[in-house]
Design a protein around this motif. Structure first.
Motif, PDB file in Angstrom:
ATOM      1  N   PRO A 104       0.826  -1.215   0.000  1.00 36.53           N
ATOM      2  CA  PRO A 104       0.000   0.000   0.000  1.00 36.53           C
ATOM      3  C   PRO A 104       0.855   1.257   0.000  1.00 36.53           C
ATOM      4  N   GLN A 105       0.278   2.347  -0.485  1.00 41.90           N
ATOM      5  CA  GLN A 105       0.987   3.623  -0.529  1.00 41.90           C
ATOM      6  C   GLN A 105       0.843   4.327   0.807  1.00 41.90           C
ATOM      7  N   PRO A 106       1.926   4.544   1.527  1.00 36.35           N
ATOM      8  CA  PRO A 106       1.841   5.215   2.831  1.00 36.35           C
ATOM      9  C   PRO A 106       1.725   6.727   2.662  1.00 36.35           C
ATOM     10  N   THR A 107       1.483   7.397   3.752  1.00 38.23           N
ATOM     11  CA  THR A 107       1.501   8.855   3.780  1.00 38.23           C
ATOM     12  C   THR A 107       2.401   9.391   4.888  1.00 38.23           C
ATOM     13  N   ALA A 108       3.137   8.488   5.551  1.00 37.65           N
ATOM     14  CA  ALA A 108       4.054   8.918   6.613  1.00 37.65           C
ATOM     15  C   ALA A 108       5.257   7.986   6.663  1.00 37.65           C
ATOM     16  N   ILE A 109       6.417   8.563   6.977  1.00 32.74           N
ATOM     17  CA  ILE A 109       7.681   7.827   7.075  1.00 32.74           C
ATOM     18  C   ILE A 109       8.345   8.192   8.387  1.00 32.74           C
ATOM     19  N   ALA A 110       8.807   7.175   9.114  1.00 30.62           N
ATOM     20  CA  ALA A 110       9.603   7.405  10.326  1.00 30.62           C
ATOM     21  C   ALA A 110      11.068   7.129  10.011  1.00 30.62           C
ATOM     22  N   VAL A 111      11.929   8.023  10.453  1.00 26.68           N
ATOM     23  CA  VAL A 111      13.374   7.891  10.262  1.00 26.68           C
ATOM     24  C   VAL A 111      14.046   7.938  11.629  1.00 26.68           C
ATOM     25  N   THR A 112      14.874   6.935  11.892  1.00 27.28           N
ATOM     26  CA  THR A 112      15.655   6.913  13.126  1.00 27.28           C
ATOM     27  C   THR A 112      17.124   6.787  12.738  1.00 27.28           C
ATOM     28  N   GLY A 113      17.929   7.731  13.168  1.00 25.86           N
ATOM     29  CA  GLY A 113      19.310   7.755  12.724  1.00 25.86           C
ATOM     30  C   GLY A 113      19.345   8.001  11.230  1.00 25.86           C
ATOM     31  N   ALA A 114      20.012   7.115  10.505  1.00 27.92           N
ATOM     32  CA  ALA A 114      20.145   7.259   9.061  1.00 27.92           C
ATOM     33  C   ALA A 114      19.244   6.304   8.298  1.00 27.92           C
ATOM     34  N   THR A 115      18.254   5.700   8.995  1.00 29.33           N
ATOM     35  CA  THR A 115      17.495   4.594   8.417  1.00 29.33           C
ATOM     36  C   THR A 115      15.990   4.846   8.499  1.00 29.33           C
ATOM     37  N   VAL A 116      15.284   4.411   7.459  1.00 26.71           N
ATOM     38  CA  VAL A 116      13.821   4.392   7.511  1.00 26.71           C
ATOM     39  C   VAL A 116      13.401   3.259   8.444  1.00 26.71           C
ATOM     40  N   THR A 117      12.583   3.579   9.446  1.00 25.34           N
ATOM     41  CA  THR A 117      12.213   2.556  10.443  1.00 25.34           C
ATOM     42  C   THR A 117      10.746   2.171  10.407  1.00 25.34           C
ATOM     43  N   ALA A 118       9.900   2.979   9.770  1.00 27.00           N
ATOM     44  CA  ALA A 118       8.480   2.615   9.707  1.00 27.00           C
ATOM     45  C   ALA A 118       7.786   3.389   8.595  1.00 27.00           C
ATOM     46  N   LEU A 119       6.739   2.761   8.040  1.00 26.23           N
ATOM     47  CA  LEU A 119       5.857   3.388   7.067  1.00 26.23           C
ATOM     48  C   LEU A 119       4.426   3.222   7.555  1.00 26.23           C
ATOM     49  N   GLY A 120       3.597   4.188   7.270  1.00 28.98           N
ATOM     50  CA  GLY A 120       2.195   4.088   7.654  1.00 28.98           C
ATOM     51  C   GLY A 120       1.443   5.300   7.183  1.00 28.98           C
ATOM     52  N   ASP A 121       0.327   5.597   7.867  1.00 30.70           N
ATOM     53  CA  ASP A 121      -0.409   6.802   7.506  1.00 30.70           C
ATOM     54  C   ASP A 121      -0.186   7.868   8.579  1.00 30.70           C
ATOM     55  N   ARG A 122      -0.807   9.021   8.389  1.00 30.99           N
ATOM     56  CA  ARG A 122      -0.563  10.134   9.307  1.00 30.99           C
ATOM     57  C   ARG A 122      -0.967   9.783  10.746  1.00 30.99           C
ATOM     58  N   ALA A 123      -1.996   8.975  10.869  1.00 31.68           N
ATOM     59  CA  ALA A 123      -2.425   8.602  12.223  1.00 31.68           C
ATOM     60  C   ALA A 123      -1.365   7.775  12.939  1.00 31.68           C
ATOM     61  N   ASP A 124      -0.654   6.936  12.183  1.00 32.22           N
ATOM     62  CA  ASP A 124       0.394   6.101  12.794  1.00 32.22           C
ATOM     63  C   ASP A 124       1.525   6.939  13.371  1.00 32.22           C
ATOM     64  N   ALA A 125       1.725   8.120  12.821  1.00 29.64           N
ATOM     65  CA  ALA A 125       2.865   8.941  13.236  1.00 29.64           C
ATOM     66  C   ALA A 125       2.805   9.289  14.714  1.00 29.64           C
ATOM     67  N   ARG A 126       1.615   9.284  15.283  1.00 25.94           N
ATOM     68  CA  ARG A 126       1.501   9.590  16.713  1.00 25.94           C
ATOM     69  C   ARG A 126       2.275   8.589  17.563  1.00 25.94           C
ATOM     70  N   ASP A 127       2.336   7.347  17.098  1.00 28.50           N
ATOM     71  CA  ASP A 127       3.021   6.304  17.862  1.00 28.50           C
ATOM     72  C   ASP A 127       4.535   6.331  17.677  1.00 28.50           C
ATOM     73  N   TRP A 128       5.018   7.079  16.691  1.00 24.80           N
ATOM     74  CA  TRP A 128       6.460   7.089  16.400  1.00 24.80           C
ATOM     75  C   TRP A 128       7.175   8.253  17.077  1.00 24.80           C
ATOM     76  N   ARG A 129       6.442   9.247  17.482  1.00 20.82           N
ATOM     77  CA  ARG A 129       7.080  10.492  17.920  1.00 20.82           C
ATOM     78  C   ARG A 129       7.577  10.388  19.363  1.00 20.82           C
ATOM     79  N   GLY A 130       8.591  11.169  19.621  1.00 22.81           N
ATOM     80  CA  GLY A 130       9.128  11.306  20.964  1.00 22.81           C
ATOM     81  C   GLY A 130       9.367  12.772  21.230  1.00 22.81           C
ATOM     82  N   PRO A 131       9.962  13.097  22.372  1.00 21.05           N
ATOM     83  CA  PRO A 131      10.130  14.517  22.740  1.00 21.05           C
ATOM     84  C   PRO A 131      11.072  15.272  21.798  1.00 21.05           C
TER      85      PRO A 131
END
Length: 528
Positions: free
Chosen positions: A20-47
């Motif tokens: 499926p085509q995502p609408t959000a990407i999580a990057v940790t360090g130099a690497t893509v760590t997760a794909l999902g939609d905008r709602a998923d981004a809430r679970d990836w964020r930190g301070p």
């Protein structure tokens, strides 16, 4: 999962991978760590997570230029830009308008042989514009030849023909007098070595500016098809000042008569975002200069020989370096040159990184089909076709080849449809590096933004997806990263962002697309 360092969100993310085509990407360090939609981004964020919502923009895998000359280009782009000159009269005016320091040299670059309007390329316009006493050094558009004034010849001690280790030559008239036209760089360097040197600080500043502009066009990496001059010092100095705005994979030149130990040793060189990985050969020169290697002579009776006086020496050098596991990159423009390189590479062990052939300007169908069979990467520069040739064959390149061979020009679509791995690039400074215009040219077979120009062999146009793949998945495979050039968890976080969708926008429109963001190794290297 660990909190992401960077979250990017956009209406379209072309992963170029199944799913499926995502609408959000999580990057940790130099690497893509997760794909999902905008709602998923809430679970990836930190301070400390940086969140960038790019709205209606499109994110693609990071674009990679298949062929550029970042350091040689600094030396080839000094002085007056003559790339817009179209006639001899315009050349004379441009030279008269150029600033010449008292007692100094006039330098220029980008001069198209079509400006001579079919007449021989000589220093006559230089003398007409400036008189005989000004030393002039002009790099022709293909960077395989130069045009110099009588005074420049005098300073360099060139009074007649010369012998060179390669197929380079000093062009002379029937009386043996140099005309000012120097074919191939071994000849041009005789005069180039007389030029005043750039200050090291100026070269660092120019290279830093070049890389910043490349990142601003959406590029995340490029292949440097040379690693000589002061390349090592420049790359190290720039990394001492901070991170490079894009990655570089470099291939040092191997010319006739060169020792090979140097190239083997250079393969150990690397930095944080650059490395030496390959060896760059030239089997021929250019069709415009009459130094390509064709099966039959061109209309001037030229382009009949290999750049290596003994082609067997090229084969021996290629075999030696391939035996060290070094991927080979060979400039081959004419049909005879392409055939010889394919024959040579076919007898070598399959390497960890596929061998490559660059440019591929004219070739019969029998050669097109061999790329997939031999597993050799085809590397092409679409704007070489669209900027310097014409559909009606009235340009210098086409006139030299004749209709039959000009109708075999830059067969990008045929290569893809016959299963070849096809990477795209600029050959900067021979043509502009902006990938948006190059992707458009690959689709249109004419310059972007010029709908009145007749397309050149439109049957060779790439689809929008093929053109994007030439900068992403195909470029990754050419670097030995099977499955690379995609956006999937675990892949390097190299990402390009465009205001328009490269797969659905019109090609002319995409060539002008904004570039809101470029990301390399998880770091934003360009932000509009």
């Amino acid at each position: 999962m660990t909190s992401a360092d960077l979250i990017l969100m956009a209406d379209r993310i072309h992963t170029l991978a199944p799913g499926p085509q995502p609408t959000a990407i999580a990057v940790t360090g130099a690497t893509v760590t997760a794909l999902g939609d905008r709602a998923d981004a809430r679970d990836w964020r930190g301070p400390r997570t940086e969140i960038v919502d790019l709205g209606s923009a499109t994110i693609t895998p990071g674009l990679v230029d298949g062929h550029a000359h970042p350091v040689m280009g600094l030396s080839m782009t000094r002085g007056t830009d003559l790339s817009g000159v179209r006639t001899r009269e315009e050349l004379t005016k441009a030279l008269r308008a150029a600033a010449v320091p008292p007692g100094g040299w006039l330098q220029g670059f980008g001069l198209d042989p079509n400006a001579f309007e079919g007449a021989p390329i000589t220093h006559a316009p230089l003398v007409e514009a400036l008189g005989p006493d000004v030393p002039v050094f002009l790099v022709m558009f293909d960077a395989h030849s130069a045009l110099v004034s009588p005074r420049a010849l005098e300073i360099a001690g060139i009074t007649g023909p010369r012998e060179f280790a390669s197929g380079a030559s000093v062009v002379c008239d029937p009386q043996g007098r140099p005309t000012g036209h120097l074919l191939e760089w071994e000849a041009a360097m005789v005069v180039h070595e007389m030029l005043p040197a750039d200050a090291p600080g100026d070269r660092r500043a120019r290279l830093r500016d070049l890389m910043a502009r490349m990142a601003a066009s959406g590029l995340t990496a490029a292949n440097a098809m040379d690693f000589g001059l002061d390349s090592l010092e420049l790359f190290r100095a720039l990394e001492d000042d901070g991170e490079l705005p894009l990655r570089w994979r470099c291939a040092p030149f191997v010319m006739p008569g060169d020792g090979l130990d140097r190239v083997v040793e250079q393969q150990r060189l690397s930095g944080r975002r650059w490395r030496v990985d390959g060896a760059k050969f030239m089997i021929d020169g250019t069709i415009d200069g009459g130094t390509a290697w064709l099966d039959e002579p061109d209309s001037h009776g030229e382009s009949t020989a290999c750049l290596w006086p003994d082609p067997a020496e090229y084969a021996a050098a290629a075999t030696c370096l391939a035996g060290h596991g070094i991927p080979l990159v060979t400039h081959a423009i004419g049909d005879a040159g392409i055939r010889f390189v394919l024959d040579t590479v076919a007898g070598l062990p399959r390497p960890r990184v596929p061998h490559r052939i660059e440019h591929l300007e004219t070739m019969p169908t029998e050669l097109v089909a061999r790329f997939a069979a031999v597993d050799v990467t085809a590397s092409m520069q679409p704007t070489h076709c669209t900027h310097y040739t014409r559909a009606d064959h009235t340009d210098n390149w086409s006139r030299r080849l004749g209709k039959q061979r000009a109708d075999r020009a830059f067969r990008a679509r045929d290569l893809r449809e016959r299963g070849a791995r096809l990477v795209l690039g600029s050959d900067w400074p021979i043509a502009p590096f902006d990938p948006r215009g190059i992707i458009a040219a690959a689709r249109l077979r004419r310059p972007a933004g010029s709908p009145d120009v007749e397309p050149i062999l439109p049957g060779q146009a790439l689809t929008a997806r093929m053109a994007l793949e030439g900068y992403t998945t195909q470029a990754a495979a050419a670097a030995g990263r099977a499955g690379g050039g995609r956006i999937v968890p675990g892949c390097p976080a190299d990402l390009s962002v465009f205001g328009l969708d490269p797969l659905t926008a019109g090609a002319d429109e995409f060539a002008e697309s904004p570039v809101p963001l470029t990301v390399v190794a998880g770091t934003i290297t360009h932000r509009a």
